[in-house]
Design a protein around this motif. Structure first.
Motif, PDB file in Angstrom:
ATOM      1  N   LYS A  90      83.521 -25.494  19.450  1.00 25.28           N
ATOM      2  CA  LYS A  90      81.906 -25.670  19.693  1.00 25.28           C
ATOM      3  C   LYS A  90      81.508 -26.080  18.704  1.00 25.28           C
ATOM      4  O   LYS A  90      80.470 -26.894  19.155  1.00 25.28           O
ATOM      5  CB  LYS A  90      81.511 -23.532  19.268  1.00 25.28           C
ATOM      6  CG  LYS A  90      82.099 -23.116  21.166  1.00 25.28           C
ATOM      7  CD  LYS A  90      81.287 -21.478  20.456  1.00 25.28           C
ATOM      8  CE  LYS A  90      81.925 -20.540  21.679  1.00 25.28           C
ATOM      9  NZ  LYS A  90      81.494 -19.283  22.659  1.00 25.28           N
ATOM     10  N   LYS A  91      81.131 -26.052  17.771  1.00 24.72           N
ATOM     11  CA  LYS A  91      80.808 -26.649  16.853  1.00 24.72           C
ATOM     12  C   LYS A  91      80.731 -27.902  16.677  1.00 24.72           C
ATOM     13  O   LYS A  91      80.356 -29.539  17.022  1.00 24.72           O
ATOM     14  CB  LYS A  91      80.191 -27.028  15.354  1.00 24.72           C
ATOM     15  CG  LYS A  91      79.997 -24.946  14.990  1.00 24.72           C
ATOM     16  CD  LYS A  91      79.976 -24.513  13.720  1.00 24.72           C
ATOM     17  CE  LYS A  91      80.047 -23.418  13.257  1.00 24.72           C
ATOM     18  NZ  LYS A  91      78.537 -23.549  12.924  1.00 24.72           N
ATOM     19  N   PHE A  92      81.982 -28.785  17.324  1.00 23.36           N
ATOM     20  CA  PHE A  92      82.542 -30.242  17.128  1.00 23.36           C
ATOM     21  C   PHE A  92      81.985 -31.141  18.614  1.00 23.36           C
ATOM     22  O   PHE A  92      81.402 -31.265  18.612  1.00 23.36           O
ATOM     23  CB  PHE A  92      84.496 -30.086  17.274  1.00 23.36           C
ATOM     24  CG  PHE A  92      84.537 -31.362  17.725  1.00 23.36           C
ATOM     25  CD1 PHE A  92      84.585 -32.097  16.424  1.00 23.36           C
ATOM     26  CD2 PHE A  92      84.974 -31.907  19.010  1.00 23.36           C
ATOM     27  CE1 PHE A  92      85.606 -33.439  16.764  1.00 23.36           C
ATOM     28  CE2 PHE A  92      85.641 -32.734  18.833  1.00 23.36           C
ATOM     29  CZ  PHE A  92      85.745 -34.083  18.251  1.00 23.36           C
ATOM     30  N   ALA A  93      82.123 -30.224  19.903  1.00 27.08           N
ATOM     31  CA  ALA A  93      81.516 -30.278  21.270  1.00 27.08           C
ATOM     32  C   ALA A  93      79.995 -30.538  20.729  1.00 27.08           C
ATOM     33  O   ALA A  93      79.603 -31.669  21.325  1.00 27.08           O
ATOM     34  CB  ALA A  93      81.979 -29.245  21.707  1.00 27.08           C
ATOM     35  N   ALA A  94      79.323 -29.701  20.365  1.00 29.51           N
ATOM     36  CA  ALA A  94      77.713 -29.829  20.233  1.00 29.51           C
ATOM     37  C   ALA A  94      77.493 -30.916  19.408  1.00 29.51           C
ATOM     38  O   ALA A  94      76.259 -31.901  19.709  1.00 29.51           O
ATOM     39  CB  ALA A  94      76.933 -28.942  19.435  1.00 29.51           C
ATOM     40  N   LEU A  95      78.691 -31.643  18.524  1.00 31.55           N
ATOM     41  CA  LEU A  95      78.216 -33.048  17.385  1.00 31.55           C
ATOM     42  C   LEU A  95      78.600 -34.044  18.326  1.00 31.55           C
ATOM     43  O   LEU A  95      78.041 -35.162  18.050  1.00 31.55           O
ATOM     44  CB  LEU A  95      78.993 -32.522  16.409  1.00 31.55           C
ATOM     45  CG  LEU A  95      78.085 -31.644  15.314  1.00 31.55           C
ATOM     46  CD1 LEU A  95      79.610 -31.638  14.274  1.00 31.55           C
ATOM     47  CD2 LEU A  95      77.483 -32.216  14.678  1.00 31.55           C
ATOM     48  N   PHE A 110      78.808 -29.076   7.290  1.00 25.64           N
ATOM     49  CA  PHE A 110      79.847 -29.100   7.866  1.00 25.64           C
ATOM     50  C   PHE A 110      79.552 -29.955   9.220  1.00 25.64           C
ATOM     51  O   PHE A 110      80.082 -31.632   9.562  1.00 25.64           O
ATOM     52  CB  PHE A 110      80.497 -27.920   8.269  1.00 25.64           C
ATOM     53  CG  PHE A 110      81.531 -27.903   9.695  1.00 25.64           C
ATOM     54  CD1 PHE A 110      82.846 -28.409   9.174  1.00 25.64           C
ATOM     55  CD2 PHE A 110      81.064 -28.268  10.973  1.00 25.64           C
ATOM     56  CE1 PHE A 110      83.696 -28.744  10.183  1.00 25.64           C
ATOM     57  CE2 PHE A 110      82.310 -28.394  12.285  1.00 25.64           C
ATOM     58  CZ  PHE A 110      83.886 -28.852  11.611  1.00 25.64           C
ATOM     59  N   GLU A 111      78.262 -29.935   9.103  1.00 25.77           N
ATOM     60  CA  GLU A 111      77.882 -30.734  10.731  1.00 25.77           C
ATOM     61  C   GLU A 111      77.294 -32.217   9.958  1.00 25.77           C
ATOM     62  O   GLU A 111      77.978 -33.202  10.353  1.00 25.77           O
ATOM     63  CB  GLU A 111      76.255 -30.517  10.769  1.00 25.77           C
ATOM     64  CG  GLU A 111      76.403 -29.218  11.353  1.00 25.77           C
ATOM     65  CD  GLU A 111      74.923 -28.574  12.232  1.00 25.77           C
ATOM     66  OE1 GLU A 111      74.110 -29.642  11.745  1.00 25.77           O
ATOM     67  OE2 GLU A 111      74.904 -27.764  13.386  1.00 25.77           O
ATOM     68  N   LEU A 112      76.924 -32.402   8.425  1.00 29.66           N
ATOM     69  CA  LEU A 112      76.666 -33.582   7.731  1.00 29.66           C
ATOM     70  C   LEU A 112      78.064 -34.420   7.791  1.00 29.66           C
ATOM     71  O   LEU A 112      78.225 -35.483   8.186  1.00 29.66           O
ATOM     72  CB  LEU A 112      76.230 -33.193   6.334  1.00 29.66           C
ATOM     73  CG  LEU A 112      75.451 -34.671   5.977  1.00 29.66           C
ATOM     74  CD1 LEU A 112      75.129 -35.597   6.228  1.00 29.66           C
ATOM     75  CD2 LEU A 112      75.901 -34.483   4.526  1.00 29.66           C
ATOM     76  N   VAL A 113      78.672 -34.167   7.557  1.00 24.18           N
ATOM     77  CA  VAL A 113      80.153 -34.669   6.829  1.00 24.18           C
ATOM     78  C   VAL A 113      81.506 -35.059   8.014  1.00 24.18           C
ATOM     79  O   VAL A 113      81.321 -36.034   8.812  1.00 24.18           O
ATOM     80  CB  VAL A 113      81.404 -33.447   6.436  1.00 24.18           C
ATOM     81  CG1 VAL A 113      83.048 -34.247   6.089  1.00 24.18           C
ATOM     82  CG2 VAL A 113      81.503 -33.285   4.870  1.00 24.18           C
ATOM     83  N   MET A 114      81.337 -33.996   9.341  1.00 21.22           N
ATOM     84  CA  MET A 114      81.687 -34.306  10.923  1.00 21.22           C
ATOM     85  C   MET A 114      81.044 -35.803  11.641  1.00 21.22           C
ATOM     86  O   MET A 114      81.470 -36.273  12.030  1.00 21.22           O
ATOM     87  CB  MET A 114      81.440 -33.552  11.471  1.00 21.22           C
ATOM     88  CG  MET A 114      82.427 -32.389  11.919  1.00 21.22           C
ATOM     89  SD  MET A 114      84.047 -32.814  11.483  1.00 21.22           S
ATOM     90  CE  MET A 114      84.329 -33.701  12.883  1.00 21.22           C
ATOM     91  N   GLN A 115      79.378 -35.486  11.192  1.00 24.07           N
ATOM     92  CA  GLN A 115      79.052 -37.187  11.693  1.00 24.07           C
ATOM     93  C   GLN A 115      78.839 -38.489  10.973  1.00 24.07           C
ATOM     94  O   GLN A 115      79.233 -38.915  11.875  1.00 24.07           O
ATOM     95  CB  GLN A 115      76.967 -36.203  11.252  1.00 24.07           C
ATOM     96  CG  GLN A 115      76.448 -35.519  12.470  1.00 24.07           C
ATOM     97  CD  GLN A 115      76.259 -36.015  13.692  1.00 24.07           C
ATOM     98  OE1 GLN A 115      76.597 -36.872  14.195  1.00 24.07           O
ATOM     99  NE2 GLN A 115      75.317 -34.925  14.776  1.00 24.07           N
TER     100      GLN A 115
END
Length: 203
Positions: A119-124, A59-64
């Motif tokens: 929270k995950k979105f904000a961290a990115l 998810f972090e990779l795709v969101m980045q």
């Protein structure tokens, strides 16, 4: 032989990432299982876990990647001291609408991520939180101190994003919007700067 394996690995990784984009878009982060992504990619779960250790990492990779597309076009423009405020508004409107036309799923993907995994979105978003402490804000203060940079920025983004995020609903309201959508968006590239200039003249 090694080159062939490398190509196969890249192909598998891309399949997984593309499947993840679609599944995260449809279900959101919380409701998505790694098994869902593996099935969408047409691979077994073990292979997915081999390339990506967890749903969170994927998810972090795709969101980045998505956030890079979403904000990467405008950050350099806002921070450029050489271009005028009017130039900035025109460039952002033109680039953003063009980018959204080429990636129509992007607004909903980002909005779903913000809603389902805030929270995950904000961290990115590291680095984006200082976007208004830039040449854009300073130029606006000089031109019209009565308009907050946050308000102008929100207005520009809203006017560019809303038609793409709400296109299905807009087409129901007016079929003409569906048939003429590309033309309307090209016109909007010129209209958004005009609307912003009109707003800035109001004291």
């Amino acid at each position: 032989m090694a080159k062939k394996k490398q190509q196969e690995a890249l192909s598998s990784e891309e399949k997984i990432k593309e499947a993840a984009r679609k599944v995260f878009m449809e279900k959101g982060y919380a409701a998505t299982r790694t098994r869902d992504i593996a099935e969408a990619a047409g691979i077994n779960l073990a292979l997915l876990n081999y390339y990506f250790r967890s749903k969170e990492k994927l998810f972090e990779l795709v969101m980045q990647e998505k956030l890079s597309s979403f904000f990467g076009l405008i950050l350099p423009v806002l921070q450029d001291p050489q271009s005028s405020l009017d130039d900035k508004i025109h460039i952002i409107s033109d680039r953003y609408i063009s980018m959204l036309a080429a990636n129509p799923d992007l607004p909903l993907f980002v909005l779903n991520a913000m809603r389902n995994a805030p929270k995950k979105f904000a961290a990115l978003l590291k680095g984006v939180d200082h976007v208004l402490d830039s040449a854009f804000a300073k130029q606006l203060k000089e031109q019209n101190p009565n308009v907050a940079p946050e308000q102008l920025f929100i207005n520009i983004m809203s006017l560019c994003i809303f038609p793409f995020a709400m296109r299905p609903g807009l087409e129901v309201i007016s079929p003409k919007i569906g048939t003429q959508f590309p033309v309307l968006m090209e016109e909007r590239k010129k209209l958004v700067p005009k609307w912003m200039r009109a707003m800035l003249k109001v004291k």
